[in-house]
Design an enzyme around this catalytic site. Structure first.
Site, PDB file in Angstrom:
ATOM      1  N   TRP A 119       1.341  -4.697   3.849  1.00  0.00           N
ATOM      2  CA  TRP A 119       1.114  -3.877   2.643  1.00  0.00           C
ATOM      3  C   TRP A 119       0.230  -4.682   1.544  1.00  0.00           C
ATOM      4  O   TRP A 119      -0.545  -4.312   0.953  1.00  0.00           O
ATOM      5  CB  TRP A 119       2.163  -3.297   2.100  1.00  0.00           C
ATOM      6  CG  TRP A 119       2.915  -2.253   3.163  1.00  0.00           C
ATOM      7  CD1 TRP A 119       4.244  -2.325   3.663  1.00  0.00           C
ATOM      8  CD2 TRP A 119       2.383  -0.761   3.396  1.00  0.00           C
ATOM      9  NE1 TRP A 119       4.393  -1.141   4.493  1.00  0.00           N
ATOM     10  CE2 TRP A 119       3.498  -0.401   4.209  1.00  0.00           C
ATOM     11  CE3 TRP A 119       1.119  -0.241   3.186  1.00  0.00           C
ATOM     12  CZ2 TRP A 119       3.205   1.070   4.952  1.00  0.00           C
ATOM     13  CZ3 TRP A 119       1.026   0.865   3.784  1.00  0.00           C
ATOM     14  CH2 TRP A 119       1.879   1.517   4.693  1.00  0.00           C
ATOM     15  N   ASP A 186       3.780  -4.596  -6.249  1.00  0.00           N
ATOM     16  CA  ASP A 186       4.165  -3.278  -5.439  1.00  0.00           C
ATOM     17  C   ASP A 186       5.663  -3.447  -5.399  1.00  0.00           C
ATOM     18  O   ASP A 186       6.155  -4.296  -4.612  1.00  0.00           O
ATOM     19  CB  ASP A 186       3.420  -3.404  -4.060  1.00  0.00           C
ATOM     20  CG  ASP A 186       3.658  -2.191  -3.262  1.00  0.00           C
ATOM     21  OD1 ASP A 186       4.664  -1.511  -3.446  1.00  0.00           O
ATOM     22  OD2 ASP A 186       3.022  -2.110  -2.070  1.00  0.00           O
ATOM     23  N   LYS A 210      11.311   6.097  -1.149  1.00  0.00           N
ATOM     24  CA  LYS A 210      12.472   5.454  -0.667  1.00  0.00           C
ATOM     25  C   LYS A 210      13.449   5.301  -1.603  1.00  0.00           C
ATOM     26  O   LYS A 210      14.596   6.274  -1.456  1.00  0.00           O
ATOM     27  CB  LYS A 210      12.017   3.785  -0.346  1.00  0.00           C
ATOM     28  CG  LYS A 210      10.991   3.732   0.786  1.00  0.00           C
ATOM     29  CD  LYS A 210       9.599   2.943   0.129  1.00  0.00           C
ATOM     30  CE  LYS A 210       8.515   2.735   1.195  1.00  0.00           C
ATOM     31  NZ  LYS A 210       8.464   3.159   2.493  1.00  0.00           N
TER      32      LYS A 210
HETATM   33  N1  PMP Z   1       3.779  -0.495  -0.113  1.00  0.00           N
HETATM   34  C1  PMP Z   1       5.012  -0.761   0.553  1.00  0.00           C
HETATM   35  C2  PMP Z   1       5.828  -2.165   0.346  1.00  0.00           C
HETATM   36  C3  PMP Z   1       5.272   0.264   1.396  1.00  0.00           C
HETATM   37  O1  PMP Z   1       6.555   0.202   1.974  1.00  0.00           O
HETATM   38  C4  PMP Z   1       4.335   1.362   1.792  1.00  0.00           C
HETATM   39  C5  PMP Z   1       4.986   2.312   2.332  1.00  0.00           C
HETATM   40  N2  PMP Z   1       5.793   2.285   2.961  1.00  0.00           N
HETATM   41  C6  PMP Z   1       3.352   1.424   1.132  1.00  0.00           C
HETATM   42  C7  PMP Z   1       2.785   0.156   0.090  1.00  0.00           C
HETATM   43  C8  PMP Z   1       2.430   2.565   1.021  1.00  0.00           C
HETATM   44  O2  PMP Z   1       3.070   3.726   0.294  1.00  0.00           O
HETATM   45  P1  PMP Z   1       2.321   5.032   0.548  1.00  0.00           P
HETATM   46  O3  PMP Z   1       2.567   5.459   1.907  1.00  0.00           O
HETATM   47  O4  PMP Z   1       3.235   5.753  -0.664  1.00  0.00           O
HETATM   48  O5  PMP Z   1       0.649   4.862   0.163  1.00  0.00           O
END
Ligand code: PMP
Length: 376
Positions: A119, A186, A210
């Site tokens: 991520w 994030d 989450k």
């Molecule tokens: N950042 C983190 C730390 C995540 O765990 C996730 C999704 N599991 C995301 C970003 C991406 O999130 P989204 O699917 O809401 O775009």
């Protein structure tokens, strides 16, 4: 309106239901929600705030939904002690859109990113559209199973971007980094799991699915003064100022997910807020890591205890027992455990222990692991 919603709360009844629940939900996201949230959403799907209409059927500009948005924003501010001078927004597009919106709104000359997982890498990729991105450190050399410690952040960057919890790899920065530049974080998978010193951050963002509510909403906490300084034209929907002025209603918000987030925020306040839930989260994580360190069949994938995530516990079969992986998954599944299969880039297992997961579920998992050990 607020009082009317409060009147029908019954936290004691919800607690009883959690204890007797049949499934232990370890999914990484979308993931377990408090019974309270599910119950309130279920009620509002049929009759929202006494309107005789579903929460999915009413105008977002009606007074009932405006009150939901206002209260959700106020509770995020209260629970995370967001100081004056910050705006809280409920947007759409997930954390993935924030990978782009963050640099669009805050990148002036150059930025720094800490690469602690996929991520973080994805966030960095979007920042590169805007200019120089310095990767201050990366843990890719060991498949992201540790957090880099000794790195220097140049003092002339606009911000340092971090991913506080690495959902896939099971590492977590559990305290605010000590740096002299503003932080952009994030916090998708650990927001509201512990206190945060918001004033160190220019921007915090998190997908809701989450610790907050159903997928479809994204929470953004942004320092107002940090905005409007890039000199670039920002497309309307990607400009935080659009959404600040529009009070998260510039366009139609994700009404049902925001309603769900509000219920979880109320539940969290009732639990004692982030300080209280952090204690529970520490107990849950210690319980599971303690067993992983003890049980001969399993090994946590993150060796250093201080780097281990409280939210996503990643583990594999210990050397010599690899062949038992499928058997353990089947064994745990048969005993009501769901969502334990690890992400494909790590393999093995991942138990997500978000705020709403009761300690009893962790204890149940531990006893399944012990039982499995006694069979082998
Ligand atoms: N950042 C983190 C730390 C995540 O765990 C996730 C999704 N599991 C995301 C970003 C991406 O999130 P989204 O699917 O809401 O775009």
């Amino acid at each position: 309106m607020v009082q009317r919603t409060e009147k029908s709360c019954n936290f004691a009844a919800d607690f009883t239901k959690i204890i007797i629940m049949k499934k232990h939900n370890f999914y990484a996201g979308p993931s377990i929600l408090p019974e309270y949230t599910k119950q309130k959403v279920a009620e509002a799907v049929l009759d929202f705030a006494g309107t005789g209409l579903s929460v999915m059927e009413v105008s977002h500009r009606g007074k009932e939904f405006v009150a939901v948005m206002d209260e959700a924003i106020a509770l995020v501010k209260e629970l995370l002690r967001v100081p004056d001078g910050y705006s809280v927004l409920f947007l759409q597009g997930g954390a993935s859109l924030q990978f782009l919106m963050a640099p669009y709104n805050l990148f002036r000359t150059k930025v720094a990113y800490l690469n602690t997982g996929s991520w973080a890498s994805k966030a960095m990729k979007e920042a590169k559209f805007f200019g120089e991105v310095i990767e201050v450190a990366s843990s890719k050399d060991r498949n992201y199973n540790y957090l880099p410690k000794d790195y220097a952040v140049p003092t002339d960057v606009d911000y340092l971007h971090i991913t506080t919890n690495n959902t896939i790899f099971g590492t977590e920065l559990k305290s605010d980094p000590q740096v002299s530049v503003p932080i952009v974080a994030d916090m998708s998978s650990d927001i509201l799991s512990r206190p945060v010193d918001v004033k160190k951050y220019d921007l915090i963002y998190a997908g809701a699915q989450k610790n907050l509510g159903p997928s479809g909403a994204t929470v953004v906490i942004v320092r107002d003064e940090a905005l409007g300084k890039t000199g670039r034209q920002i497309p309307t929907m990607l400009d935080y100022q659009t959404h600040i002025k529009g009070e998260s209603m510039f366009n139609t918000p994700a009404t049902l997910p925001v309603f769900g987030c509000l219920q979880t925020l109320k539940w969290l306040k009732e639990q004692g807020g982030v300080e209280a839930i952090e204690k529970v989260n520490i107990t849950k994580a210690d319980t599971l890591y303690g067993e992983l360190d003890r049980n001969k069949l399993f090994t946590p994938t993150v060796p250093a205890a201080e780097d281990r995530s409280r939210m996503n516990v990643t583990f594999v079969m210990a050397p010599g027992y690899e062949a038992l992986e499928k058997e353990f998954l089947d064994f745990a599944t048969a005993q009501g455990m769901v969502g334990l299969k690890g992400h494909r880039s790590v393999g093995g297992f991942r138990a997500s222990l978000y705020n709403a997961l009761p300690l009893q579920s962790v204890e149940a998992l531990v006893s399944v692991m012990r039982e499995f050990e006694s069979k082998h």
